[in-house]
Write an enzyme that holds these catalytic residues in place. Structure first.
Site, PDB file in Angstrom:
ATOM      1  N   HIS A 318       0.860  -1.181   0.000  1.00  0.00           N
ATOM      2  CA  HIS A 318       0.000   0.000   0.000  1.00  0.00           C
ATOM      3  C   HIS A 318       0.898   1.233   0.000  1.00  0.00           C
ATOM      4  O   HIS A 318       1.823   1.340   0.809  1.00  0.00           O
ATOM      5  CB  HIS A 318      -0.892   0.001   1.246  1.00  0.00           C
ATOM      6  N   ARG A 338      -6.500  10.299  -0.041  1.00  0.00           N
ATOM      7  CA  ARG A 338      -6.185  10.835  -1.371  1.00  0.00           C
ATOM      8  C   ARG A 338      -7.431  11.049  -2.217  1.00  0.00           C
ATOM      9  O   ARG A 338      -7.507  11.996  -3.002  1.00  0.00           O
ATOM     10  CB  ARG A 338      -5.211   9.898  -2.085  1.00  0.00           C
TER      11      ARG A 338
END
Length: 532
Positions: A318, A338
């Protein structure tokens, strides 16, 4: 809280923020992505892998740490386990107490099977609990399962097994409905309509979430359902070896009571492996977002019994694990940060990649920035900034507390207010893309009556997984495995259980000259320091 170097870098991030607000870096071309991955993604580091010397995947590579476990003998080799003394006798044995195992147990019970769950920690101690951002499903007017399929197929480098991916996307809307009816508290607007957002690699807003603790909320709900149905759950007990009968069928498992050290025998007409991931093997010394028990147990059990692996050489890192502070090093920073607008920027405040590239591309880009000297030094290495104050500049004050409250609290515990300052991130070992090979119904292709669900499966996502498709696959394939196992159990006639395969495996290891020190499965990670 921050060092002088970090504070100087934060000033550069703040100075460039206004210019970055209205523009995003362009998305990379396919050629650029390919070059980036080959240069920087850990899956391309030859020293991180080792050849498998025996078994169905002989000649293929796997991470060094996993291969060492595959090259280890069973902990039952030479141990006298009385297989005639049956401690548990069920139709369906579910190995693993996470989301996939719970979903499987619920559906097997619904189908009328006598089902039992065995888990080495507690039910719910699983990677499902660690998932934050959401669960994908194409259930809005401007979306479709076909579009979901294209996004996931491309994001997985066109390597997903079409049969499995088709099931994932086609059954996704029903999975959301099922969870909603069980009581999962999805984010909804004032009209009761589910709120959906983008994730990395998605072309539509199809991410359904429960703030930023989606996995915990889903696990809470399915765990309660298991308990309310009074499905037996044997906790702090590990499956250490599968049982087979003289016909080669899965016939149950030998269990180890983690507290007393006693071995127990569970006979079952069908067995479902739902043991989750492998992050606690710390491939290539990466930190991990995984729970304490994620040590690839199911892969070892299945492989030693004769079930082949698929894509065991591909791991998801990740892109945004915590790089600082050290106390939470490797903890997951959800992709939702994000998707809400926070940009990835280097120490000079430069946005170097689109914030919602696929995870493998984003992780590789971060590693590139750090390796080229554009990262920010930390006590444990380096990292890049995730410019979280952008979120409230874009969406208004209070957005972070409303949409990602768990993330806010995690950082506030260490004196960092992500509403006011950016946070430092670096890739963390997150997901096992590969696993045991299955067919569409969830059965392994080599061992009758053995099924696999959840992160222990290989092939659903190809060689990279999009955000939100793991919480989806544990529900879709967990439910399907439970239904299929219950149905199959009605027609199974078991023979006499045995452990012959572990002795045959030991002989293969001996002939190949590759037996490693120790035994497998590992069960729990080894963190103790041994002083000389």
């Amino acid at each position: 809280m921050f060092t002088e170097t970090m504070l100087e870098s934060i000033k550069k991030v703040e100075a460039t923020r206004a210019a970055r607000m209205g523009t995003e870096p362009r998305r990379m071309t396919a050629e650029e992505k390919s070059e980036l991955l080959k240069a920087y993604h850990p899956d391309y580091r030859a020293e991180g892998f080792k050849e498998i010397k025996i078994g169905p995947n002989k000649g293929e590579k796997a991470p060094v740490e996993l291969t060492n476990l595959l090259h280890s003998n069973s902990r039952l080799l030479g141990v006298n386990v009385d297989l005639t003394k049956i401690d548990y006798d069920v139709d369906v044995l579910v190995i693993g107490g996470g989301g996939a195992g719970a979903a499987a147990a619920i559906e097997a019970h619904e189908a009328g099977a006598n089902v039992m769950v065995v888990t080495k920690l507690r039910i719910g101690d699983a990677n499902t609990m660690m998932a934050e951002g959401g669960i994908q499903a194409a259930d809005k007017e401007n979306d479709s399962p076909a579009q979901h399929y294209l996004d996931a197929f491309g994001g997985g480098h066109f390597a997903a097994r079409p049969e499995l991916l088709r099931r994932l996307v086609m059954e996704a809307p029903d999975a959301i409905r099922w969870l909603n009816e069980l009581g999962v508290m999805f984010d909804k607007d004032e009209d009761g309509r589910m709120v959906t957002t983008h994730g990395g690699g998605t072309s539509r807003k199809r991410m359904h979430a429960c703030k930023d603790y989606s996995g915990a909320e889903i696990m809470r709900t399915v765990r309660d359902e298991v308990i309310n149905r009074k499905i037996p759950v044997v906790e702090f007990t590990s499956a250490v070896e599968l049982l087979k009968d003289e016909k080669g069928q899965a016939a149950g498992a030998v269990l180890l009571n983690m507290e007393t050290g006693d071995y127990l025998v569970a006979r079952a007409k069908t067995v479902i492996i739902a043991t989750g991931g492998a992050g606690r093997l710390h491939y290539q010394n990466f930190p991990t977002s995984n729970h304490y028990g994620a040590t690839a147990d199911g892969l070892i059990l299945g492989y030693r019994a004769g079930a082949p692996l698929l894509y065991q050489d591909t791991i998801q890192y990740h892109p945004t694990g915590v790089a600082y502070p050290s106390q939470i090093f490797g903890a997951l920073v959800t992709e939702k940060v994000r998707s809400l607008g926070a940009m990835l920027v280097n120490k000079d405040g430069e946005a170097y990649a689109h914030p919602l590239e696929t995870r493998d591309v984003s992780a590789s880009a971060i590693i590139r920035e750090c390796d080229s000297g554009k990262g920010v030094d930390t006590p444990l290495g380096s990292g890049v900034w995730l410019d979280t104050p952008m979120i409230e500049l874009l969406h208004g004050e209070g957005t972070i507390e409303k949409r990602i409250p768990a993330m806010l609290r995690m950082y506030l515990n260490y004196g960092i207010d992500m509403r006011k300052v950016p946070i430092l991130v670096y890739p963390t070992l997150h997901y096992q893309n590969g696993g045991l090979e299955i067919g569409g119904e969830g059965f392994t292709k080599a061992i009758p009556n053995l099924l696999v669900a959840g992160e222990a499966v290989g092939g659903i996502h190809g060689r990279n997984r999009l955000m939100g498709n793991s919480l989806l696959d544990i529900i879709v394939f967990g439910r399907n495995a439970g239904k299929a196992a219950a149905k199959k159990a009605k027609e199974v006639e078991l023979g006499t259980p045995n452990l012959d395969h572990i002795y045959a495996y030991a002989e293969m290891l001996k002939e190949a000259g590759c037996a490693e020190a120790g035994v497998s499965p590992l069960l729990l990670p080894k963190y103790a320091r041994h002083e000389r």
